[in-house]
Design an enzyme around this catalytic site. Structure first.
Site, mmCIF file in Angstrom:
data_model
loop_
_atom_site.group_PDB
_atom_site.id
_atom_site.type_symbol
_atom_site.label_atom_id
_atom_site.label_comp_id
_atom_site.label_asym_id
_atom_site.label_seq_id
_atom_site.Cartn_x
_atom_site.Cartn_y
_atom_site.Cartn_z
ATOM 1 N N GLU A 96 1.009 -1.215 -0.032
ATOM 2 C CA GLU A 96 0.138 0.132 0.094
ATOM 3 C C GLU A 96 0.891 1.365 -0.156
ATOM 4 O OE1 GLU A 96 -3.455 1.891 3.100
ATOM 5 O OE2 GLU A 96 -3.246 -0.285 2.749
ATOM 6 N N ASP A 121 0.285 5.288 0.566
ATOM 7 C CA ASP A 121 -0.858 6.261 1.283
ATOM 8 C C ASP A 121 -0.653 7.668 0.974
ATOM 9 O OD1 ASP A 121 -2.339 4.103 1.799
ATOM 10 O OD2 ASP A 121 -1.387 4.159 3.945
ATOM 11 N N GLU A 152 -3.032 10.233 2.897
ATOM 12 C CA GLU A 152 -4.390 10.723 3.638
ATOM 13 C C GLU A 152 -4.367 11.981 4.146
ATOM 14 O OE1 GLU A 152 -5.094 6.211 5.676
ATOM 15 O OE2 GLU A 152 -3.831 7.478 6.872
#
Length: 275
Positions: free
Chosen positions: A101, A103, A105
């Site tokens: 993953e 990311d 955010e």
């Protein structure tokens, strides 16, 4: 390309077709709504997409395609005013317990306080590689471009084409690096008021709901993985992402960002409350 990456390509090619695709189509063509029902809306003939959050549910979408390396750009305009407790996301991920993953955010905050941009990299299910930043502009006033560049050598996070973080491939030193699991593009808006704002001390004010974030101009210049993939690319597509690193100007820019705007670095700091 390293021996390990060559092996990864070989394994992938035995089960699917891996091709270059330069994709800048509509959200109707590129994405599937994954949760939230009518809280996720494709607008303007597929050119824009909005996600909303209320006290009952958030919303999200994912790409129809999977990719193994590429450059992924998305323009976002974040939840304005009192966004405390909310998390808006744009990321790549595979599936399963040992997933990879990458990311972006965006952790909301109370009115007048800055968003926190939270970045992380997971490989083989292990993350804990967070770096966090406060932005040098208001991300709710206009659209800005957020980019994940992923090649076998490194991952670069960019904001308006300014590099804010580089995660290099240090497999030779025993650090796992995402290189063999195809990933989809994901985005979501959800409630995380148990941790997102000032360590969970500031809760979501549901009287301000619904909270809405906007997405547009998704572009993937990437290797698409799938059994029936068909390319939409041309010989003139920019392929610099395959080996891209930072030049002198890029190193100066990332030094500026990290000196002036970084608020947390997993390499140096103890875990802290997000503010």
């Amino acid at each position: 390309m390293s021996t390990n990456c060559s092996k990864a390509y070989a394994i992938t090619l035995t089960i699917s077709c891996l091709i270059l695709v330069a994709s800048a189509g509509s959200f109707y063509d590129e994405m599937d709504i994954t949760f939230g029902g009518e809280r996720a809306k494709i607008l303007n003939g597929g050119q824009d997409l909005s996600l909303s959050l209320d006290q009952y549910s958030g919303s999200g979408f994912q790409s129809k395609n999977e990719y193994l390396f590429g450059r992924f750009d998305m323009q976002l305009k974040l939840v304005p005013a009192n966004s405390a407790g909310t998390v808006t996301t744009f990321y790549l991920s595979s599936q399963g317990a040992g997933h990879d993953e990458i990311d972006f955010e965006f952790l909301g905050n109370s009115s007048g306080n800055p968003y926190t941009v939270h970045t992380n990299v997971f490989s083989q299910g292990k993350g804990d590689k967070e770096q966090q930043f406060h932005l040098w502009f208001d991300p709710t006033a206009a659209f800005h471009t957020y980019t994940i560049l992923w090649n076998p050598q490194r991952i670069i996070f960019l904001i308006d084409n300014i590099p804010v973080r580089v995660f290099n491939n240090h497999e030779a030193a025993g650090v796992p690096f995402p290189k063999s699991q195809p990933m989809r593009v994901y985005a979501s808006l959800w409630n995380a008021d148990d941790w997102a704002t000032q360590g969970g001390r500031v809760k979501t004010d549901w009287t301000k709901a619904p909270f809405t974030a906007f997405y547009r101009k998704f572009n993937a210049n990437a290797d698409k993985v799938g059994p029936n993939s068909k390319t939409t690319t041309s010989e003139n597509d920019n392929q610099t992402w395959r080996t891209q690193g930072l030049d002198g100007a890029g190193r100066n820019r990332i030094r500026w960002v990290q000196n002036k705007h970084m608020v947390y670095n997993y390499c140096n700091d103890r875990p802290q409350s997000v503010s």
